[in-house]
Enzyme design. Structure first.
Site, PDB file in Angstrom:
ATOM      1  N   GLY A 110       0.817  -1.219   0.000  1.00 53.83           N
ATOM      2  CA  GLY A 110       0.000   0.000   0.000  1.00 53.83           C
ATOM      3  C   GLY A 110       0.844   1.260   0.000  1.00 53.83           C
ATOM      4  CB  ALA A 111       4.204   1.959  -1.161  1.00 54.15           C
ATOM      5  CE1 TYR A 133      -8.211   0.684   9.179  1.00 53.63           C
ATOM      6  CE2 TYR A 133      -8.739   1.422  11.410  1.00 53.63           C
ATOM      7  CZ  TYR A 133      -7.875   1.388  10.326  1.00 53.63           C
ATOM      8  OH  TYR A 133      -6.667   2.050  10.401  1.00 53.63           O
TER       9      TYR A 133
HETATM   10  P1  NDP Z   1      -4.360   5.138   2.656  1.00 49.62           P
HETATM   11  O1  NDP Z   1      -5.742   4.798   2.234  1.00 49.62           O
HETATM   12  O2  NDP Z   1      -3.782   6.433   2.227  1.00 49.62           O
HETATM   13  O3  NDP Z   1      -3.365   3.985   2.176  1.00 49.62           O
HETATM   14  C1  NDP Z   1      -3.749   2.665   2.188  1.00 49.62           C
HETATM   15  C2  NDP Z   1      -3.014   1.913   1.114  1.00 49.62           C
HETATM   16  O4  NDP Z   1      -3.466   0.564   1.109  1.00 49.62           O
HETATM   17  C3  NDP Z   1      -3.264   2.453  -0.280  1.00 49.62           C
HETATM   18  O5  NDP Z   1      -2.042   2.465  -0.966  1.00 49.62           O
HETATM   19  C4  NDP Z   1      -4.209   1.442  -0.881  1.00 49.62           C
HETATM   20  O6  NDP Z   1      -4.096   1.304  -2.277  1.00 49.62           O
HETATM   21  C5  NDP Z   1      -3.693   0.180  -0.214  1.00 49.62           C
HETATM   22  N1  NDP Z   1      -4.652  -0.917  -0.350  1.00 49.62           N
HETATM   23  C6  NDP Z   1      -5.961  -0.933  -0.040  1.00 49.62           C
HETATM   24  N2  NDP Z   1      -6.498  -2.104  -0.375  1.00 49.62           N
HETATM   25  C7  NDP Z   1      -5.512  -2.861  -0.910  1.00 49.62           C
HETATM   26  C8  NDP Z   1      -5.450  -4.152  -1.460  1.00 49.62           C
HETATM   27  N3  NDP Z   1      -6.536  -4.921  -1.583  1.00 49.62           N
HETATM   28  N4  NDP Z   1      -4.267  -4.610  -1.906  1.00 49.62           N
HETATM   29  C9  NDP Z   1      -3.173  -3.839  -1.836  1.00 49.62           C
HETATM   30  N5  NDP Z   1      -3.177  -2.600  -1.348  1.00 49.62           N
HETATM   31  C10 NDP Z   1      -4.332  -2.116  -0.897  1.00 49.62           C
HETATM   32  O7  NDP Z   1      -4.346   4.983   4.241  1.00 49.62           O
HETATM   33  P2  NDP Z   1      -3.216   5.317   5.330  1.00 49.62           P
HETATM   34  O8  NDP Z   1      -1.955   5.686   4.671  1.00 49.62           O
HETATM   35  O9  NDP Z   1      -3.815   6.210   6.322  1.00 49.62           O
HETATM   36  O10 NDP Z   1      -3.074   3.901   6.032  1.00 49.62           O
HETATM   37  C11 NDP Z   1      -1.884   3.164   6.051  1.00 49.62           C
HETATM   38  C12 NDP Z   1      -1.827   2.311   7.292  1.00 49.62           C
HETATM   39  O11 NDP Z   1      -1.768   3.129   8.444  1.00 49.62           O
HETATM   40  C13 NDP Z   1      -3.030   1.394   7.494  1.00 49.62           C
HETATM   41  O12 NDP Z   1      -2.581   0.149   7.948  1.00 49.62           O
HETATM   42  C14 NDP Z   1      -3.821   2.080   8.593  1.00 49.62           C
HETATM   43  O13 NDP Z   1      -4.572   1.176   9.334  1.00 49.62           O
HETATM   44  C15 NDP Z   1      -2.701   2.668   9.399  1.00 49.62           C
HETATM   45  N6  NDP Z   1      -3.087   3.768  10.260  1.00 49.62           N
HETATM   46  C16 NDP Z   1      -3.574   4.931   9.723  1.00 49.62           C
HETATM   47  C17 NDP Z   1      -3.939   5.962  10.555  1.00 49.62           C
HETATM   48  C18 NDP Z   1      -4.465   7.240  10.030  1.00 49.62           C
HETATM   49  O14 NDP Z   1      -4.794   8.093  10.841  1.00 49.62           O
HETATM   50  N7  NDP Z   1      -4.575   7.442   8.715  1.00 49.62           N
HETATM   51  C19 NDP Z   1      -3.806   5.848  12.004  1.00 49.62           C
HETATM   52  C20 NDP Z   1      -3.283   4.589  12.432  1.00 49.62           C
HETATM   53  C21 NDP Z   1      -2.918   3.599  11.592  1.00 49.62           C
HETATM   54  P3  NDP Z   1      -4.803   2.344  -3.301  1.00 49.62           P
HETATM   55  O15 NDP Z   1      -3.902   3.529  -3.321  1.00 49.62           O
HETATM   56  O16 NDP Z   1      -4.807   1.584  -4.564  1.00 49.62           O
HETATM   57  O17 NDP Z   1      -6.143   2.643  -2.751  1.00 49.62           O
HETATM   58 MG1  PMR Z   2     -10.842   9.556  16.810  1.00 51.54          MG
HETATM   59  C1  PMR Z   2      -8.337  11.622  22.116  1.00 51.54           C
HETATM   60  C2  PMR Z   2      -7.736  11.506  21.043  1.00 51.54           C
HETATM   61  C3  PMR Z   2      -8.159  10.868  19.799  1.00 51.54           C
HETATM   62  C4  PMR Z   2      -7.268  10.336  18.914  1.00 51.54           C
HETATM   63  C5  PMR Z   2      -5.771  10.311  19.047  1.00 51.54           C
HETATM   64  C6  PMR Z   2      -8.021   9.802  17.828  1.00 51.54           C
HETATM   65  C7  PMR Z   2      -7.450   9.143  16.755  1.00 51.54           C
HETATM   66  N1  PMR Z   2      -9.360  10.029  18.049  1.00 51.54           N
HETATM   67  C8  PMR Z   2      -9.483  10.682  19.261  1.00 51.54           C
HETATM   68  C9  PMR Z   2     -10.679  11.077  19.863  1.00 51.54           C
HETATM   69  C10 PMR Z   2     -11.938  11.026  19.278  1.00 51.54           C
HETATM   70  N2  PMR Z   2     -12.222  10.535  18.056  1.00 51.54           N
HETATM   71  C11 PMR Z   2     -13.169  11.504  19.877  1.00 51.54           C
HETATM   72  C12 PMR Z   2     -13.269  12.133  21.252  1.00 51.54           C
HETATM   73  C13 PMR Z   2     -14.175  11.268  18.978  1.00 51.54           C
HETATM   74  C14 PMR Z   2     -15.653  11.531  19.135  1.00 51.54           C
HETATM   75  C15 PMR Z   2     -15.952  12.870  18.672  1.00 51.54           C
HETATM   76  C16 PMR Z   2     -13.559  10.666  17.816  1.00 51.54           C
HETATM   77  C17 PMR Z   2     -14.251  10.273  16.685  1.00 51.54           C
HETATM   78  C18 PMR Z   2     -13.691   9.579  15.636  1.00 51.54           C
HETATM   79  C19 PMR Z   2     -14.350   9.045  14.482  1.00 51.54           C
HETATM   80  C20 PMR Z   2     -15.770   9.155  14.113  1.00 51.54           C
HETATM   81  N3  PMR Z   2     -12.336   9.245  15.558  1.00 51.54           N
HETATM   82  C21 PMR Z   2     -12.169   8.540  14.447  1.00 51.54           C
HETATM   83  C22 PMR Z   2     -13.361   8.400  13.774  1.00 51.54           C
HETATM   84  C23 PMR Z   2     -13.096   7.617  12.610  1.00 51.54           C
HETATM   85  O1  PMR Z   2     -13.895   7.286  11.739  1.00 51.54           O
HETATM   86  C24 PMR Z   2     -11.664   7.176  12.639  1.00 51.54           C
HETATM   87  C25 PMR Z   2     -11.687   5.715  12.921  1.00 51.54           C
HETATM   88  O2  PMR Z   2     -12.088   5.266  13.931  1.00 51.54           O
HETATM   89  O3  PMR Z   2     -11.199   4.913  11.985  1.00 51.54           O
HETATM   90  C26 PMR Z   2     -11.238   3.521  12.349  1.00 51.54           C
HETATM   91  C27 PMR Z   2     -11.084   7.928  13.819  1.00 51.54           C
HETATM   92  C28 PMR Z   2      -9.793   8.022  14.321  1.00 51.54           C
HETATM   93  N4  PMR Z   2      -9.504   8.662  15.510  1.00 51.54           N
HETATM   94  C29 PMR Z   2      -8.162   8.613  15.713  1.00 51.54           C
HETATM   95  C30 PMR Z   2      -7.565   7.905  14.623  1.00 51.54           C
HETATM   96  C31 PMR Z   2      -6.100   7.622  14.477  1.00 51.54           C
HETATM   97  C32 PMR Z   2      -8.561   7.566  13.758  1.00 51.54           C
HETATM   98  C33 PMR Z   2      -8.279   6.870  12.453  1.00 51.54           C
HETATM   99  C34 PMR Z   2      -8.402   5.459  12.686  1.00 51.54           C
HETATM  100  C35 PMR Z   2      -7.309   4.491  12.576  1.00 51.54           C
HETATM  101  O4  PMR Z   2      -6.594   4.418  11.596  1.00 51.54           O
HETATM  102  O5  PMR Z   2      -7.205   3.699  13.491  1.00 51.54           O
END
Ligand code: NDP
Ligand code: PMR
Ligand code: LMG
Length: 389
Positions: A80-81, A264
């Site tokens: 997923g780069a 997820y």
């Molecule tokens: P993006 O959607 O930007 O990147 C995800 C990547 O995964 C894309 O390159 C996408 O490809 C690829 N992908 C999706 N489905 C497939 C598949 N079937 N086969 C191969 N590749 C696939 O998301 P992020 O960069 O945010 O996420 C990267 C990682 O970081 C994930 O594991 C996520 O859970 C984790 N993460 C993200 C957070 C965030 O806040 N964004 C927080 C915590 C963790 P394509 O470009 O073709 O869609």
């Molecule tokens: Mg969240 C207190 C801190 C905090 C952090 C670090 C995250 C990270 N979130 C926080 C708080 C809250 N979030 C609160 C208080 C709420 C209610 C208003 C809230 C809501 C919320 C939603 C609806 N947050 C989300 C969503 C998403 O749809 C995202 C998710 O859950 O994806 C699975 C998300 C996220 N919050 C984060 C992070 C990192 C996400 C992205 C999810 C992930 O990649 O794990």
């Protein structure tokens, strides 16, 4: 930890530019079937050779003996780069000159464009096709990678999908619910198959990294936002995750109703449990470092593409100004790059996070995300589902 010789003799450096092996690699794509709907070619190598340029060993001393020894360029596979974190980490690693990045992506043209527009230098990366929603594709990727002749020094299981508003499941080619199928099962097979390759590598610190997240950890505020992650007794997974079992559940915990957001978060628990189980099973014997991380909230990535527009508008400012958990794609890329290559992050079995000053620390996983019995059970069920047991 069984780290091999910290410095490699120059005789181990890989072939020079223009060599026949590399040339064969560039052309040799015909043996792979072309994925439907996707780009016609499966591999474009933007340079000609496997890593060549000897680079200074990080942290090596400057004695005259040491000066002669050089560390070859490492090879890292990042799934997923083509966007977000994976792309940012690919760029950060490639820029150092110490790493050749294999971008394992489902959309070949998207990856090629993304690398170009990120300014990644020709020669610093190779794109190979990988669709984690198909176990066949995973196996083909592994075969393709091996045929390339490149060593494997680090593997980053980064790709993921998030279907926040989905109330009905979709399925992978093998009939598994999509979020768990892509984020966990596809990576599980990939990691298991490539363990061998990592084990064969002569690179001093070999690492297998699987992305986790705060939202899968219920010992945090973010992990308590509903719906909360919970694998239950894994009965949905044991039942085959619904694709081929009409009476089965598409949720790991066996719940009747499908919830894309929970699926997820559940998949992220699987990622964190898998890392720990791999550590327990393989670290001591192989010396490979297994790690997971929460890179910060990268609120601007494509991960939220299926969320409602209002969420996508408000989420970045909410994270920036209210939770202060926001991190830019660039910064998160540097964090992941650290976990791949920083000589101080060799500890195995760790879930890394970063504090406000962007310093890394070993974070605590929730009770469920660190439950060894659940990890073992998950591992064994996953082996069955991907055809390894
Ligand atoms: P993006 O959607 O930007 O990147 C995800 C990547 O995964 C894309 O390159 C996408 O490809 C690829 N992908 C999706 N489905 C497939 C598949 N079937 N086969 C191969 N590749 C696939 O998301 P992020 O960069 O945010 O996420 C990267 C990682 O970081 C994930 O594991 C996520 O859970 C984790 N993460 C993200 C957070 C965030 O806040 N964004 C927080 C915590 C963790 P394509 O470009 O073709 O869609
Ligand atoms: Mg969240 C207190 C801190 C905090 C952090 C670090 C995250 C990270 N979130 C926080 C708080 C809250 N979030 C609160 C208080 C709420 C209610 C208003 C809230 C809501 C919320 C939603 C609806 N947050 C989300 C969503 C998403 O749809 C995202 C998710 O859950 O994806 C699975 C998300 C996220 N919050 C984060 C992070 C990192 C996400 C992205 C999810 C992930 O990649 O794990
Ligand atoms: C669900 O909704 C969706 O239904 C689902 O489809 C999916 O998208 C899922 O996780 C993704 O979300 C979650 C929904 C319900 O949350 C919201 O989106 C509501 C937003 C309401 C906004 C509240 C205003 C907050 C401040 C305003 C700032 C303006 C900017 C707004 C930007 C919004 C971006 C999100 O969530 C709720 O039910 C709300 C209540 C959640 C609070 C949970 C906190 C629980 C705390 C429990 C503490 C437990 C202790 C743990 C120990 C901690 C130790 C450190």
């Amino acid at each position: 930890m069984a780290l091999q010789a910290a410095l490699l003799p120059s005789t181990l450096s890989v072939p020079k530019k223009g060599n026949s092996l590399a040339a064969a690699v560039v052309k040799d794509t015909a043996f792979l079937s072309v994925p439907q709907k996707k780009a016609p070619s499966l591999c474009v190598r933007t340079h000609v050779a496997t890593p060549t340029a000897p680079v200074a060993t990080p942290g090596s001393s400057t004695s005259s003996m040491d000066k002669k020894k050089t560390l070859r360029q490492g090879v890292v596979v990042i799934t997923g780069a083509s966007s977000g974190l994976g792309l940012a980490a690919a760029k950060a690693l490639a820029e150092t000159g110490k790493w050749h990045v294999v971008m394992a992506c489902r959309d070949f043209l998207k990856a090629a464009k993304a690398a170009k527009s990120a300014g990644m230098a020709d020669g610093s990366y190779t794109i190979m096709h990988l669709d984690l929603a198909s176990l066949d594709s995973v196996r083909q990727f592994v075969a393709h990678f091996r045929r390339s002749g490149m060593p494997l020094d680090s593997l980053v299981c980064n790709a993921a999908i998030y279907r926040p508003t989905a109330r009905t499941p979709t399925f992978t080619a093998d009939g598994y619910e999509m979020s768990v199928g892509v984020n966990h099962l596809g990576h599980f097979l990939l990691a298991r198959l490539l363990l061998d390759d990592l084990n064969k590598s002569d690179y001093p610190s070999r690492r297998l990294i699987i992305l986790g997240s705060i939202t899968g950890n219920t010992n945090t505020l973010a992990g308590n936002v509903p719906p909360k992650a919970n694998l239950g007794d894994l009965r949905g997974l044991a039942g085959g995750l619904a694709g081929k079992n009409k009476n089965g559940s598409a949720m790991i915990d066996g719940a009747e109703d499908f919830d894309g957001a929970k699926a997820y978060k559940d998949s992220k628990i699987c990622n964190m449990l898998t890392m720990q189980e791999l550590h327990r099973r393989f670290h001591e014997d192989t010396g490979i470092t297994f790690a997971s991380l929460y890179p910060g909230c990268i609120a601007t990535t494509g991960l939220f593409r299926e969320h409602i527009p209002l969420f996508r508008l408000l989420f970045p400012p909410f994270q920036k100004f209210i939770t202060k958990g926001f991190v830019s794609e660039e910064e998160s890329g540097k964090r992941l790059a650290q976990v791949v290559s920083d000589p101080s992050l060799t500890k195995s079995g760790v879930y890394w996070s970063w504090n406000k000053d962007s310093a890394s620390f070993e974070n605590q996983l929730s009770q469920e995300a660190s439950d060894p019995e659940k990890a073992r059970k998950l591992y064994e069920l996953s082996e069955k589902l991907v055809g390894l047991a």
